[in-house]
Write an enzyme that holds these catalytic residues in place. Sequence first.
Site, PDB file in Angstrom:
ATOM      1  N   ASP A  80      -7.315  -2.538  14.363  1.00  0.00           N
ATOM      2  CA  ASP A  80      -8.707  -2.813  13.972  1.00  0.00           C
ATOM      3  C   ASP A  80      -8.824  -4.094  13.136  1.00  0.00           C
ATOM      4  OD1 ASP A  80      -7.667  -2.059  11.522  1.00  0.00           O
ATOM      5  OD2 ASP A  80      -9.047  -0.374  11.189  1.00  0.00           O
TER       6      ASP A  80
ATOM      7  N   HIS B  48      -7.095  -4.900  10.428  1.00  0.00           N
ATOM      8  CA  HIS B  48      -6.885  -4.791   8.981  1.00  0.00           C
ATOM      9  C   HIS B  48      -5.592  -5.465   8.536  1.00  0.00           C
ATOM     10  CE1 HIS B  48      -4.742  -0.604   9.499  1.00  0.00           C
ATOM     11  NE2 HIS B  48      -3.862  -1.567   9.551  1.00  0.00           N
TER      12      HIS B  48
ATOM     13  N   GLU C 163      -9.599  -1.938   5.571  1.00  0.00           N
ATOM     14  CA  GLU C 163     -10.251  -1.574   6.824  1.00  0.00           C
ATOM     15  C   GLU C 163     -11.524  -2.398   7.027  1.00  0.00           C
ATOM     16  OE1 GLU C 163      -8.421  -0.028   8.621  1.00  0.00           O
ATOM     17  OE2 GLU C 163      -7.805   1.961   7.962  1.00  0.00           O
TER      18      GLU C 163
ATOM     19  N   ASP D 116       0.812  -1.212   0.000  1.00  0.00           N
ATOM     20  CA  ASP D 116       0.000   0.000   0.000  1.00  0.00           C
ATOM     21  C   ASP D 116       0.849   1.267   0.000  1.00  0.00           C
ATOM     22  OD1 ASP D 116       0.950  -0.443   2.572  1.00  0.00           O
ATOM     23  OD2 ASP D 116      -1.014  -0.853   3.433  1.00  0.00           O
TER      24      ASP D 116
HETATM   25  P1  PGA Z   1       2.300  -1.266  12.595  1.00  0.00           P
HETATM   26  O1  PGA Z   1       1.122  -1.272  11.536  1.00  0.00           O
HETATM   27  O2  PGA Z   1       3.256  -2.324  12.128  1.00  0.00           O
HETATM   28  O3  PGA Z   1       2.916   0.108  12.496  1.00  0.00           O
HETATM   29  O4  PGA Z   1       1.708  -1.569  13.915  1.00  0.00           O
HETATM   30  C1  PGA Z   1       0.569  -2.485  11.135  1.00  0.00           C
HETATM   31  C2  PGA Z   1      -0.627  -2.251  10.242  1.00  0.00           C
HETATM   32  O5  PGA Z   1      -1.338  -1.259  10.423  1.00  0.00           O
HETATM   33  O6  PGA Z   1      -0.871  -3.080   9.357  1.00  0.00           O
END
Ligand code: PGA
Length: 260
Positions: A136, A138, A143, A67
Amino acid sequence: MEIIISQTYEQMSKSAAKVVAEVINQKPNAVLGLATGSTPLGLYKELIRMHKEEGLDFSHVTTFNLDEYVGLAADHPQSYHYFMWENLFKHINIPRENIHIPSGTARNYRAFCQWYEERIVQCGGIDLQVLGIGADGHIAFNEPGSSLGSRTRLKTLAEQTINDNARFFERKEDVPIYAITMGVGTILEAREIILLANGANKAEAVAAAIEGPVSSMITASALQMHPHVQIFLDEEAASKLKMRKYYDWIQEKKPGSPRS
Ligand code: PGA
């Protein structure tokens, strides 16, 4: 699904790096799907060490990132292009032309997303996809509510994700609200998937993804449908798993495991 729980973040990162290195050693022109965020930093650090000290060769490897924020140019310090360059690519011998990251500044996003999907297919599909997980639930920027069949597309970020990612920006208002992200359907087509999670703030999402029902409300739960997934956790991220003892038992009894 295989659940591998390590005592520390460093051990978790090293175990995951071994899987990535094995894929590259078995198939030098492997196609890797890569993730950004705090979680894979230890994994990337270990891959850089393996490259420098053990000759892990990325010269034929191709990568596709999951992404990118919409509106951030590749040289923006908060862009995922910049993150990948600083934390992995500039330290290894991957040819620039083998690197793919969604563009945050495409003129026509729909056409760009279609091209990205086609390019993955042209390169032979993703052999190993690396994932983190959001608080959350994802994966990538899929999302809650994202279709479990979704493809690469423009996505509006959830408030929790914007809040979680605000720590990287000067002001919360600076966090982009749109991203280009591979879809859940795109991710599920990878031949093999590893998901990493560390820290207590991930424990609930991890438990829901592994032990809860398959639901678009926790897009990581779609991994239950995939035939070859390994989940690497530290103790804190594993702390809400109900079947914890069984996962440890499986690792102990695994054929060929040094502990069996
Ligand atoms: P993070 O993000 O590794 O910074 O916790 C993970 C994500 O949002 O997929």
